[in-house]
Design a protein around this motif. Sequence first.
Motif, PDB file in Angstrom:
ATOM      1  N   LYS A  21      -3.628  -0.933   2.396  1.00  0.00           N
ATOM      2  CA  LYS A  21      -4.691  -1.209   1.419  1.00  0.00           C
ATOM      3  C   LYS A  21      -5.694  -0.062   1.382  1.00  0.00           C
ATOM      4  O   LYS A  21      -6.091   0.407   0.300  1.00  0.00           O
ATOM      5  N   ILE A  24      -4.160   2.997  -0.418  1.00  0.00           N
ATOM      6  CA  ILE A  24      -4.141   2.863  -1.876  1.00  0.00           C
ATOM      7  C   ILE A  24      -5.518   3.176  -2.451  1.00  0.00           C
ATOM      8  O   ILE A  24      -5.656   3.948  -3.415  1.00  0.00           O
ATOM      9  N   GLU A  25      -6.544   2.605  -1.844  1.00  0.00           N
ATOM     10  CA  GLU A  25      -7.907   2.842  -2.326  1.00  0.00           C
ATOM     11  C   GLU A  25      -8.329   4.291  -2.103  1.00  0.00           C
ATOM     12  O   GLU A  25      -9.021   4.881  -2.951  1.00  0.00           O
ATOM     13  N   TYR A  45       0.701  -5.735   4.951  1.00  0.00           N
ATOM     14  CA  TYR A  45      -0.040  -6.041   3.731  1.00  0.00           C
ATOM     15  C   TYR A  45       0.663  -7.104   2.895  1.00  0.00           C
ATOM     16  O   TYR A  45       0.011  -7.938   2.253  1.00  0.00           O
ATOM     17  N   GLN A  49       1.783  -8.275  -2.688  1.00  0.00           N
ATOM     18  CA  GLN A  49       0.380  -7.896  -2.822  1.00  0.00           C
ATOM     19  C   GLN A  49       0.235  -6.385  -2.930  1.00  0.00           C
ATOM     20  O   GLN A  49      -0.551  -5.866  -3.729  1.00  0.00           O
ATOM     21  N   ALA A  50       1.020  -5.643  -2.120  1.00  0.00           N
ATOM     22  CA  ALA A  50       0.961  -4.189  -2.177  1.00  0.00           C
ATOM     23  C   ALA A  50       1.408  -3.673  -3.544  1.00  0.00           C
ATOM     24  O   ALA A  50       0.792  -2.761  -4.116  1.00  0.00           O
ATOM     25  N   LYS A  52       1.274  -5.147  -6.410  1.00  0.00           N
ATOM     26  CA  LYS A  52       0.234  -5.438  -7.402  1.00  0.00           C
ATOM     27  C   LYS A  52      -0.917  -4.451  -7.285  1.00  0.00           C
ATOM     28  O   LYS A  52      -1.416  -3.925  -8.300  1.00  0.00           O
ATOM     29  N   HIS A  53      -1.338  -4.161  -6.070  1.00  0.00           N
ATOM     30  CA  HIS A  53      -2.452  -3.248  -5.839  1.00  0.00           C
ATOM     31  C   HIS A  53      -2.089  -1.825  -6.264  1.00  0.00           C
ATOM     32  O   HIS A  53      -2.886  -1.127  -6.905  1.00  0.00           O
ATOM     33  N   ILE A  54      -0.881  -1.396  -5.923  1.00  0.00           N
ATOM     34  CA  ILE A  54      -0.436  -0.045  -6.291  1.00  0.00           C
ATOM     35  C   ILE A  54      -0.382   0.112  -7.807  1.00  0.00           C
ATOM     36  O   ILE A  54      -0.818   1.131  -8.362  1.00  0.00           O
ATOM     37  N   ARG A  55       0.133  -0.898  -8.489  1.00  0.00           N
ATOM     38  CA  ARG A  55       0.184  -0.839  -9.957  1.00  0.00           C
ATOM     39  C   ARG A  55      -1.222  -0.792 -10.541  1.00  0.00           C
ATOM     40  O   ARG A  55      -1.490  -0.020 -11.473  1.00  0.00           O
ATOM     41  N   ALA A  56      -2.116  -1.602 -10.003  1.00  0.00           N
ATOM     42  CA  ALA A  56      -3.488  -1.642 -10.518  1.00  0.00           C
ATOM     43  C   ALA A  56      -4.192  -0.305 -10.320  1.00  0.00           C
ATOM     44  O   ALA A  56      -5.040   0.090 -11.134  1.00  0.00           O
ATOM     45  N   ALA A  57      -3.843   0.395  -9.252  1.00  0.00           N
ATOM     46  CA  ALA A  57      -4.446   1.700  -8.976  1.00  0.00           C
ATOM     47  C   ALA A  57      -3.790   2.825  -9.763  1.00  0.00           C
ATOM     48  O   ALA A  57      -4.267   3.969  -9.727  1.00  0.00           O
TER      49      ALA A  57
END
Length: 278
Positions: A21, A24-25, A45, A49-50, A52-57
């Motif tokens: 996490k 990614i940030e 993670y 969830q990972a 989703k977070h990677i796509r959002a970033a």
Amino acid sequence: MKKPGPLSLNTATVREQWSLKDCIEGCARHGITGISPWRDKLAEYGTAQAAKHIRAAGLTVTGLCRGGMFPAADAAGRRAAIEDNRRAIDDAAALGAQCLVLVVGGLPAGSRDLAGARQQVQDGIAALLEHAKAAGVPLAIEPLHPMYAADRACVNTLAQALDICDALGSGPGDRHLGVAVDVYHVWWDPQLKQQIDRARKRVLAFHVCDWLVPTADLLLDRGMMGDGVIDIPAIRAMVEGVGYDGFCEVEIMSAANWWRRPADEVLRICVERHATAV
């Protein structure tokens, strides 16, 4: 020489400081547009969830590290390795990874049969190909420096890796099975350009760091690009010469130096060196 391709962070570079996490940030903060997670951090993670977070970033997953570790002392161990690799392929597909990197494994416990271990590697990859193709995940064999032949990877040159690709039906124009070119492991090879030319479209990943002189630890003392003896731009020119136009993935394992620094400082220097030393 033209500018290098975009930068990707292999999360091993800051594995002691950050979770996935955090990585990614951190990539988003530093303008790094690619990421290559390791499976232990991914498991912590959670794959969904990972992803989703990677796509959002807005990050590209340049690879998942790692599959492989095929050789085993008995049939049950070899079957377990295949099943683990199938799970890795599924995770790579869920992340939209450009490849699953295979660190193939060394000698089984108690064995001195290097040729037999290499055959087990080829057989293991053969057993995965249909699953990987169905999932849309290219498999990238990463040859490791010969110093790791016994314990980490009995495939030690691009020639050996490409021999496996050829034997399993992956020709120069194919991308379902290819190689990851990590400069740390191949810079010394007198056949490097010849084998990259042979690989052509089968170069699926390009990893960068540097070889320090002296090297205090052969596993955990990699250098930042520009701090060692590898002519990274020359090797980049070789892979670009056969059509590779992907990311430069920085992968630095450094227990005494880079893992002890603040991770934001490490990423800032990675960005700087990507522009000046790659």
